[in-house]
Design a protein around this motif. Structure first.
Motif, mmCIF file in Angstrom:
data_model
loop_
_atom_site.group_PDB
_atom_site.id
_atom_site.type_symbol
_atom_site.label_atom_id
_atom_site.label_comp_id
_atom_site.label_asym_id
_atom_site.label_seq_id
_atom_site.Cartn_x
_atom_site.Cartn_y
_atom_site.Cartn_z
ATOM 1 N N PHE A 167 33.935 21.606 -16.778
ATOM 2 C CA PHE A 167 33.448 21.640 -18.284
ATOM 3 C C PHE A 167 32.692 20.347 -18.617
ATOM 4 O O PHE A 167 32.011 20.176 -19.612
ATOM 5 C CB PHE A 167 34.464 21.756 -19.167
ATOM 6 C CG PHE A 167 35.253 23.392 -18.989
ATOM 7 C CD1 PHE A 167 34.409 24.410 -19.361
ATOM 8 C CD2 PHE A 167 36.512 23.106 -18.805
ATOM 9 C CE1 PHE A 167 35.195 25.582 -19.180
ATOM 10 C CE2 PHE A 167 37.319 24.342 -18.601
ATOM 11 C CZ PHE A 167 36.422 25.713 -18.971
ATOM 12 N N VAL A 169 33.349 17.138 -18.865
ATOM 13 C CA VAL A 169 33.831 16.134 -19.925
ATOM 14 C C VAL A 169 34.363 15.003 -19.120
ATOM 15 O O VAL A 169 34.566 14.960 -17.922
ATOM 16 C CB VAL A 169 34.691 17.010 -20.937
ATOM 17 C CG1 VAL A 169 34.450 18.319 -21.634
ATOM 18 C CG2 VAL A 169 36.132 16.947 -19.786
ATOM 19 N N GLN A 223 35.162 19.846 -24.524
ATOM 20 C CA GLN A 223 33.654 19.780 -24.428
ATOM 21 C C GLN A 223 32.852 19.758 -25.636
ATOM 22 O O GLN A 223 31.767 19.169 -25.784
ATOM 23 C CB GLN A 223 33.137 21.117 -23.260
ATOM 24 C CG GLN A 223 33.217 22.383 -24.096
ATOM 25 C CD GLN A 223 32.781 23.652 -22.824
ATOM 26 O OE1 GLN A 223 31.829 23.287 -22.237
ATOM 27 N NE2 GLN A 223 33.547 24.502 -22.882
ATOM 28 N N SER A 227 30.879 16.614 -27.218
ATOM 29 C CA SER A 227 29.240 16.993 -27.583
ATOM 30 C C SER A 227 29.148 16.464 -29.012
ATOM 31 O O SER A 227 27.959 16.000 -29.306
ATOM 32 C CB SER A 227 29.188 18.532 -27.346
ATOM 33 O OG SER A 227 27.840 18.860 -27.904
#
Length: 236
Positions: A167, A169, A223, A227
């Motif tokens: 993902f 991260v 994620q 973000s």
């Protein structure tokens, strides 16, 4: 030599190095993500020595190799250059089920050696006492049991790392989240069974050792949190 020759044939049959976006492997299969699957010759691939079959699933071109898959993968690495990032996926849009299967596969595949090792130790701990070679009540048995149990008990921590790669991260933050789920004090609360509250909100007591889905959900949510944080630096 058989691995080298077969690897060369496989590389040629999938359309060459230029047609490969990425390649990873699981227990029995080489999992290609190809730029153009139409360049791969399925019929010829199935006749290559060592190849047991071909499947197209989840945006991957999967070549079934059996137990020697790791050896073929190493030969392919020697003769070509390609991404081994499991997060690289086909440009084709996947349906929700395919995306879910791809996520589980990408996160679980790197853990297979550890799980196999733990499983083999558990099998030995069954056989050796039956053969009279190990005392099931002795300290050696107890310590070896730690070795066999560790990959399964700490599965959420290992999954946190592989899911973080999937993902995109921060891996250590994901591992820290898994560590919270397995913290000894939280485990003690679960064992005690008394009501637990966080800021007045009831906390559901559950054992997360050996679990899969909870940590995958947590890292999936990370994620979006990361973000948001990166796009809104003033919030922190």
């Amino acid at each position: 030599m058989k691995y080298t020759n077969t690897a060369k044939e496989i590389l040629k049959t999938v359309g060459g190095e230029d047609n490969i976006e990425s390649l990873v492997h699981c227990m029995t299969r080489l999992r290609f993500v190809l730029k153009d699957e139409s360049q791969a010759d399925d019929a010829y691939m199935k006749n290559i020595p060592g190849v047991m079959g071909v499947m197209k699933k989840g945006g991957q071109y999967q070549v079934i190799m059996g137990n020697d898959v790791a050896s073929y993968f190493k030969e392919l690495q020697k003769i070509s250059t390609f991404s081994t990032n499991a997060n690289t996926t086909s440009s084709k849009k996947k349906n929700p089920f395919e995306a879910f299967v791809d996520t589980i596969s990408s996160c679980m595949s790197p853990l297979i050696p550890a799980l196999l090792g733990g499983g083999m130790i558990k099998v030995l701990l069954i056989l050796l006492p039956l053969m009279g070679l190990l005392d099931a009540k002795g300290q050696t048995y107890t310590i070896l049991a730690f070795f066999g149990d560790a990959p399964f008990y700490f599965l959420p921590i290992m999954l946190a790392y592989t899911a973080a790669i999937k993902f995109n991260v921060t891996p250590m933050l994901a591992v820290s989240v898994a560590g919270i789920m397995l913290h000894p004090n939280f485990v003690a609360m679960v064992t005690a069974g008394d009501p637990v509250f966080l800021f007045g909100i009831p906390v559901t007591l559950a054992s997360y050792s050996s679990s899969v889905i909870p940590i995958l959900i947590m890292v999936w949510l990370m994620q979006y949190i990361e973000s948001f944080s990166k796009n809104n630096p003033d919030c922190y």
